[in-house]
Structure formats: structure tokens, C-alpha cells
Motif scaffolding. Structure first.
Motif, mmCIF file in Angstrom:
data_model
loop_
_atom_site.group_PDB
_atom_site.id
_atom_site.type_symbol
_atom_site.label_atom_id
_atom_site.label_comp_id
_atom_site.label_asym_id
_atom_site.label_seq_id
_atom_site.Cartn_x
_atom_site.Cartn_y
_atom_site.Cartn_z
ATOM 1 N N THR A 120 0.835 -1.210 0.000
ATOM 2 C CA THR A 120 0.000 0.000 0.000
ATOM 3 C C THR A 120 0.863 1.250 0.000
ATOM 4 O O THR A 120 0.609 2.206 -0.742
ATOM 5 C CB THR A 120 -0.928 0.001 1.226
ATOM 6 N N ALA B 204 1.403 4.037 -3.096
ATOM 7 C CA ALA B 204 1.173 5.468 -2.877
ATOM 8 C C ALA B 204 2.363 6.305 -3.331
ATOM 9 O O ALA B 204 2.199 7.442 -3.777
ATOM 10 C CB ALA B 204 0.884 5.715 -1.397
ATOM 11 N N THR C 272 -10.695 0.088 -6.901
ATOM 12 C CA THR C 272 -10.385 1.162 -5.967
ATOM 13 C C THR C 272 -9.315 2.052 -6.591
ATOM 14 O O THR C 272 -8.233 1.579 -6.934
ATOM 15 C CB THR C 272 -9.877 0.600 -4.628
ATOM 16 N N LYS D 213 -6.937 5.724 -6.674
ATOM 17 C CA LYS D 213 -6.255 6.663 -5.797
ATOM 18 C C LYS D 213 -6.240 8.064 -6.411
ATOM 19 O O LYS D 213 -6.178 8.227 -7.631
ATOM 20 C CB LYS D 213 -4.807 6.206 -5.552
ATOM 21 N N THR D 214 -6.268 9.053 -5.548
ATOM 22 C CA THR D 214 -6.279 10.453 -5.968
ATOM 23 C C THR D 214 -5.155 10.761 -6.951
ATOM 24 O O THR D 214 -3.996 10.407 -6.716
ATOM 25 C CB THR D 214 -6.107 11.374 -4.741
ATOM 26 N N SER E 228 -10.315 12.279 -5.585
ATOM 27 C CA SER E 228 -10.141 11.729 -4.244
ATOM 28 C C SER E 228 -10.140 10.215 -4.339
ATOM 29 O O SER E 228 -10.560 9.644 -5.356
ATOM 30 C CB SER E 228 -11.269 12.198 -3.313
ATOM 31 N N ASN E 229 -9.662 9.543 -3.307
ATOM 32 C CA ASN E 229 -9.710 8.088 -3.284
ATOM 33 C C ASN E 229 -11.163 7.632 -3.378
ATOM 34 O O ASN E 229 -12.027 8.162 -2.675
ATOM 35 C CB ASN E 229 -9.091 7.547 -1.999
ATOM 36 N N GLN E 230 -11.430 6.658 -4.230
ATOM 37 C CA GLN E 230 -12.816 6.247 -4.426
ATOM 38 C C GLN E 230 -12.901 4.858 -5.043
ATOM 39 O O GLN E 230 -11.916 4.330 -5.583
ATOM 40 C CB GLN E 230 -13.529 7.236 -5.350
ATOM 41 N N THR E 231 -14.082 4.275 -4.943
ATOM 42 C CA THR E 231 -14.368 3.006 -5.617
ATOM 43 C C THR E 231 -15.149 3.309 -6.882
ATOM 44 O O THR E 231 -16.282 3.799 -6.825
ATOM 45 C CB THR E 231 -15.181 2.068 -4.711
ATOM 46 N N ASP F 229 -4.363 1.012 -14.305
ATOM 47 C CA ASP F 229 -3.725 2.159 -13.661
ATOM 48 C C ASP F 229 -2.530 2.556 -14.527
ATOM 49 O O ASP F 229 -1.606 1.776 -14.724
ATOM 50 C CB ASP F 229 -3.277 1.786 -12.251
#
Length: 231
Positions: free
Chosen positions: A72, A76, A114, A116-117, A185-188, A219
Motif C-alpha cells: 500500500t 502510494a 479502488t 487513488k487520488t 479523491s480516493n474512491q471506488t 492504472d
């Protein structure tokens, strides 16, 4: 057999007898091979890791971390692409529909990931098989939600296309939908593929084991922003 001294040994800086010199040499050799007291080593020795744990510096302290926790953090910090992060797959044809608008389309397949921002994603439904009972147009669309709610045919549209069939007799053709998306923003992200008949007739998607219907989410890395030039 090892021996432990019961009391401290006091040795002169310059031993004067053979016994003192030999003892001092023994103590000096042990001292030279020892590790001085260190706060980091003390903290590391106090860790209680489980199997497959790794050691990581977190918030100013050493910590035993699971592989998942480490990954994780690496994700990031990683600016490059991660590749395919989700894929939905269907190997059967959809229910057919006579709907003539996107708002009443037939649901076909959903996939979620999922995100990431600030990371750029590409969502693709590659070579979707579609068919009609008569010549005419077929509509295909990708709609989505970002709050982990179920997407519907009237959710925000990510991409859509209209495709033409030219022959009667229910021939099968293929069309690809693709779009990029960068979350603020972080989101599903949940994406839905659906189909409808643009012109009067019966339409649907076709799929089998050799020609599946898929939604692929990739990604691509940190979004560099718009670096293009418009003319």
C-alpha cells in the motif's frame, strides 16, 4: 564452557604483570567485537514480527509490517503505472432488448476498482460483440458511479458509441469503448456496460468463451495533466 564474572574487573591502563595483561587483552578483544548500545537496534529487537513480516520505518519509529501494508505504501509512492487492476468478464450473450434509448438500455456487465487520488486510469470494453435481428444501429455505453453504489444505465456516462449492422439475419460485429479517468479523491469506481437498439429492432451483445465481453480497468500512473496542444 563460558564463564561470567561475579564482580566488575578493574584493570590498570598499563598492566604490569602477565596475568593482568592477558586478561585485559581478552576483555579488549571482546569489546572490539561487540555492538555499542544503539536506540535503533534496541527498537528493532523489541519488535514482534509474524511470518512474512517486513521491517519499515514509519512516523519516526521502526515497525513490523505485513506485505499488504508495505505494498500500500509503495503504491502510494510509485508514480509509474500499475497495469491492470480490475477486469470484469462475461462469456454468455446478453438479454436482447428493443429499447431505443440509452436511458432504457439493457445491462450487460459491471466491473469495479479502488482508485487513488490523482492517478490516471483507462477503462476499456474491448471488441464488444453486438448483434441485431435486422440491419440498423446498436448503442453501447459505459456508465459509472464513484461512491460504491450500483451504477445504472442513467448514471454518469463515461463513454458511448453507436455501431451499424448492414445485413439481416442477426450477424455479429465488434466495437470498442475506451476512456480515461482521474479521480479527485480516493474512491471506488464501478463501471457498467449496457446495450440498446438505436433504431427499431432487437439488439444485444454476443459473447462466448472464445469471444468474451470484458471491462478492463488499468492504472497508468500519476496523471501528468494536459500536456497536449489544441489546434
Amino acid at each position: 564452557m563460558s564463564r561470567r564474572f561475579a564482580q566488575s574487573i578493574l584493570l590498570p591502563a598499563a598492566p604490569t604483570v602477565a596475568l593482568e595483561a592477558a586478561t585485559k587483552g581478552y576483555v579488549d578483544a571482546g569489546d572490539a567485537a561487540s555492538q555499542p548500545l544503539d536506540v535503533d537496534l534496541t527498537a528493532i529487537a523489541a519488535l514482534s514480527p509474524s511470518d512474512d513480516s517486513v521491517m519499515q520505518r514509519k512516523a519516526g519509529s521502526w515497525a513490523a509490517r505485513t506485505i499488504a501494508q508495505l505494498v500500500t505504501d509503495l503504491v502510494a509512492a510509485w508514480t509509474g503505472g500499475l497495469g491492470v487492476i480490475a477486469r470484469g468478464r462475461r462469456t454468455t450473450s446478453s438479454t436482447t432488448t428493443t429499447a431505443t434509448s440509452a436511458g432504457t438500455a439493457q445491462k450487460v456487465l459491471e466491473a469495479s476498482a479502488t482508485l487513488k487520488t490523482g492517478r490516471l486510469s483507462r477503462i476499456t470494453a474491448p471488441n464488444v460483440g453486438y448483434h441485431r435481428t435486422t440491419a440498423g444501429r446498436v448503442g453501447l455505453q459505459l456508465t459509472y458511479t464513484t461512491n460504491n453504489t450500483t451504477p445504472g444505465v442513467t448514471s454518469t456516462q463515461l463513454n458511448w458509441t453507436q455501431a451499424q449492422t448492414y445485413d439481416a439475419g442477426d450477424p455479429v460485429y465488434g466495437a470498442t469503448l475506451s476512456a480515461t479517468y482521474t479521480p479527485a479523491s480516493n474512491q471506488t469506481l464501478r463501471v457498467l456496460l449496457s446495450v440498446w437498439s438505436v433504431t427499431t429492432g432487437t439488439s444485444g451483445t454476443y459473447a462466448d468463451a472464445g469471444w468474451p465481453t470484458e471491462i478492463v480497468i488499468e492504472d497508468l500512473g500519476v496523471d501528468p495533466g494536459n500536456t497536449g496542444t489544441s489546434f
